[in-house]
Design an enzyme around this catalytic site. Structure first.
Site, PDB file in Angstrom:
ATOM      1  CB  SER A 144      -0.944  -0.079   1.190  1.00 10.95           C
ATOM      2  OG  SER A 144      -1.809   1.001   1.229  1.00 10.95           O
ATOM      3  CG  ASP A 162      -3.524   3.735  -0.960  1.00 16.79           C
ATOM      4  OD1 ASP A 162      -4.136   3.381  -1.989  1.00 16.79           O
ATOM      5  OD2 ASP A 162      -3.470   3.023   0.063  1.00 16.79           O
ATOM      6  CG  ASP A 172      -3.141  -0.854  -1.876  1.00 19.38           C
ATOM      7  OD1 ASP A 172      -3.330   0.323  -1.497  1.00 19.38           O
ATOM      8  OD2 ASP A 172      -3.485  -1.840  -1.200  1.00 19.38           O
ATOM      9  CG  ASP A 199      -6.508   0.223  -0.273  1.00 19.04           C
ATOM     10  OD1 ASP A 199      -5.746   1.210  -0.224  1.00 19.04           O
ATOM     11  OD2 ASP A 199      -6.379  -0.781   0.456  1.00 19.04           O
ATOM     12  CG  ASN A 209      -7.143   6.088   6.386  1.00 17.75           C
ATOM     13  OD1 ASN A 209      -8.109   5.794   5.688  1.00 17.75           O
ATOM     14  ND2 ASN A 209      -6.532   5.194   7.151  1.00 17.75           N
ATOM     15  NE  ARG A 253      -6.236   2.635  16.751  1.00 15.06           N
ATOM     16  CZ  ARG A 253      -5.397   2.479  15.731  1.00 15.06           C
ATOM     17  NH1 ARG A 253      -4.707   3.491  15.254  1.00 15.06           N
ATOM     18  NH2 ARG A 253      -5.240   1.295  15.178  1.00 15.06           N
ATOM     19  CB  SER A 304       0.113   1.568  15.626  1.00 13.82           C
ATOM     20  OG  SER A 304       0.302   0.952  14.373  1.00 13.82           O
ATOM     21  CB  THR A 333       0.236  -0.932  10.605  1.00 12.35           C
ATOM     22  OG1 THR A 333       0.275   0.457  10.948  1.00 12.35           O
ATOM     23  CG2 THR A 333      -1.140  -1.299  10.141  1.00 12.35           C
TER      24      THR A 333
END
Ligand code: 16G
Ligand code: ZN
Length: 531
Positions: free
Chosen positions: A65, A277, A279, A281, A373, A499, A501, A503
């Site tokens: 991505s 972005d 890829d 999406d 986002n 929070r 992450s 990723t």
């Protein structure tokens, strides 16, 4: 040879670096491309099992991505084109992290737990983005699929949402469309042309849109669908990959994070631009005003525009369908207020990650879901689609209702319901602006974003932070939420949350308040409370 011997022998060509551990996160596996060969081979194996388990075609997309070109990644797509079920994510992690000599045992454990019949046919659709490493890595997926006796079909270079679409088409026996990029292009462009037939006074100037293709797959695929759009769209493509590197100072993530235009795009003040972005999406829109100030229209603004449009059509059609907008904690407070108090639609808040938003959106006849986002789409229940179709064809229906139903029908067809899709979202947004004769400035002015700030902090162990209430409140460590609450009270119109992450190895902090200074200060104060 037994299939396990085949797998064992073949796995020697895709060895795992000892001790390397990677989790299947919110966006699948993602890492430096040099670490991923064994992961790809093993995801080929897992895709075969998932195909046998669901008795359907499964997708494997090789992409990272918005990450830099050097990275890569992989995610698995379930039969209806949705993200792989959470219950299988643990298997993906187990299989990916088993040391070489434990691989067969790890495989057998999944087969046993899920009572998988290895004699069933397995079919896997494969796609990749434009990263150079994708060529070898997708070959590794293919060897994994064949080692377990599955069949793979390689779609080559496709956007992530195109592969999701193809998987759904395949498993619904063509009801969703033809499982090919050509089928996708035809379906979406035909719906777009039909929809924009309702834009009576739209001039070529109003149609013009500048697109930042992030130097990736979205640029390539936009070129392909553009041939089908004919005169209904007027697109200038920048960052098509011919000059610079993928995602390098461009793309939706760059624009959202830095709140500025990507490099490589030329737009006059007042004109609209958008960024995909890596890829394709995700999408965000923007413009600069006469004072060269940059204005971003993010996922919240997109969700609002689409909701206004669909709600109006619903009212005109007279159909009695439930509709909701699903957002995450990152949604700007002003967007939530506008949707709930002015537009009067149901608004729900979900955990971050597309699969959670989608699950919530599917509880309604029409579920619009977007992350701030720019990742999102709309899902329609089967009954909603049937009712829209019936009304569109009903000879006794009045003209206004029928016209609304036809426009709803075209909207359903232009939307990729399987997952957020930059191309499909772009077509829908362009159609709405054209039909409403709305400028990007008018769209932007629907509500005013509250100033906000996002920061990330590194902590010793991000897992000590546990959240509840769709990540809006921290339940651990003890005392953290109380500290945030008292900091928030010192600012006007303020809100903040933390929070871990999903990723990256960081904790994310979001703060919004009446002024930018206040939002910045609050984010900083909360970051100190996290340590
Ligand atoms: C993944 C998610 C994205 C989410 C992001 C949050 C999918 C396909 N992608 O990229 O939707 O916004 O993670 O990242 O679900 P974070 O947990 O690091 O904040
Ligand atoms: Zn993406």
């Amino acid at each position: 040879m037994s299939p396990f011997e085949d797998v064992y022998e073949e796995s020697k060509f895709h060895p795992k670096l000892e001790g390397l551990l990677l989790p299947y996160g919110t966006a699948g596996f993602r890492s430096n491309a040099n670490h991923l060969d064994h992961i790809m081979f093993r995801m080929g194996l897992l895709a075969v099992l998932r195909s046998q388990n669901t008795k359907a075609t499964i997708g494997v997309m090789v992409t990272a991505s918005h990450n830099p070109e050097e990275d890569n990644g992989v995610k698995i797509i379930d039969p209806m084109g949705e993200m792989m079920s959470t219950s299988w994510e643990g298997y993906a992690t187990q299989l990916a992290n088993a040391e070489q000599e434990d691989l067969i045992d790890a495989l057998k454990e999944i087969i046993e737990k899920e009572a998988i019949d290895l004699s069933l046919e397995a079919k896997v659709f494969l796609g990749k983005d434009t990263r150079k490493s994708g060529v070898k890595l997708s070959e590794a997926v293919i060897s994994g699929v064949s080692a377990l006796g599955g069949h793979s079909k390689d779609f080559g270079l496709v956007t992530t949402p195109q592969l999701h679409y193809a998987v759904r088409c395949q498993n619904t026996k063509g009801k969703y469309g033809e499982p090919s990029v050509e089928g996708y292009n035809k379906k979406l462009s035909a719906a777009f042309i039909q929809l924009t037939n309702n834009a009576f006074n739209c001039t070529d100037d109003q149609k013009h849109l500048s697109v930042d293709g992030a130097n990736g797959i979205g640029a390539l695929k936009l070129r392909e669908i553009e041939c089908h759009l004919k005169k209904s769209a007027h697109i200038t493509l920048f960052n098509d990959g011919s000059k610079r590197k993928l995602n390098d100072q461009c793309g939706a993530d760059f624009v959202k994070v830095h709140q500025k235009a990507p490099i490589g795009i030329e737009i006059n003040p007042g004109e609209r631009g958008c960024s995909f972005d890596g890829d394709a999406d995700r999408i965000v829109y923007y413009y600069t005003d006469s004072q060269r100030r940059f204005h971003l229209l993010d996922g919240d603004k997109i969700a609002t525009l689409i909701s206004i449009f669909l709600k109006e059509l619903l009212t005109q059609s007279g159909l009695n369908l439930t509709m909701a907008v699903v957002q995450t904690a990152y949604a700007n407070g002003s967007s939530t207020d506008y949707l709930r108090d002015t537009l009067k639609v149901t608004v729900q808040c979900s955990k971050t990650g597309v699969k959670y938003l989608q699950e919530m959106a599917q509880k309604f006849d029409i579920g619009v879901y977007f992350e701030a986002n720019g990742h999102g789409t709309v899902v329609f229940s089967k009954s909603a689609e049937d009712q829209i179709h019936q009304l569109a064809e009903d000879p006794s229906a009045n003209d206004e209702a029928k016209r609304a139903a036809r426009m709803l029908q075209s909207s359903v067809n232009v939307i990729n319901q399987t997952i957020g899709d930059a191309i499909s979202d772009m077509l829908l947004i362009e159609a709405i602006l054209a039909i409403k004769g709305m400028t990007i400035q008018q769209w932007h002015a629907i509500y005013t974003d509250l100033p906000n700030r996002q920061i990330k902090v590194k902590v010793a162990d991000r897992r000590v932070i546990d959240t509840t209430d769709a990540e809006r409140r921290a339940v651990s460590p003890a005392g953290l939420q109380e500290a945030i609450d008292s900091l928030v009270k010192r600012h006007k119109k303020a809100r903040s949350f933390v929070r871990p992450s999903g990723t990256e190895d960081v904790v994310r902090i979001y703060a919004e308040a009446e002024t930018q200074e206040s939002a910045d200060a609050l984010a900083h104060e909360v970051s100190l409370a996290v340590y």
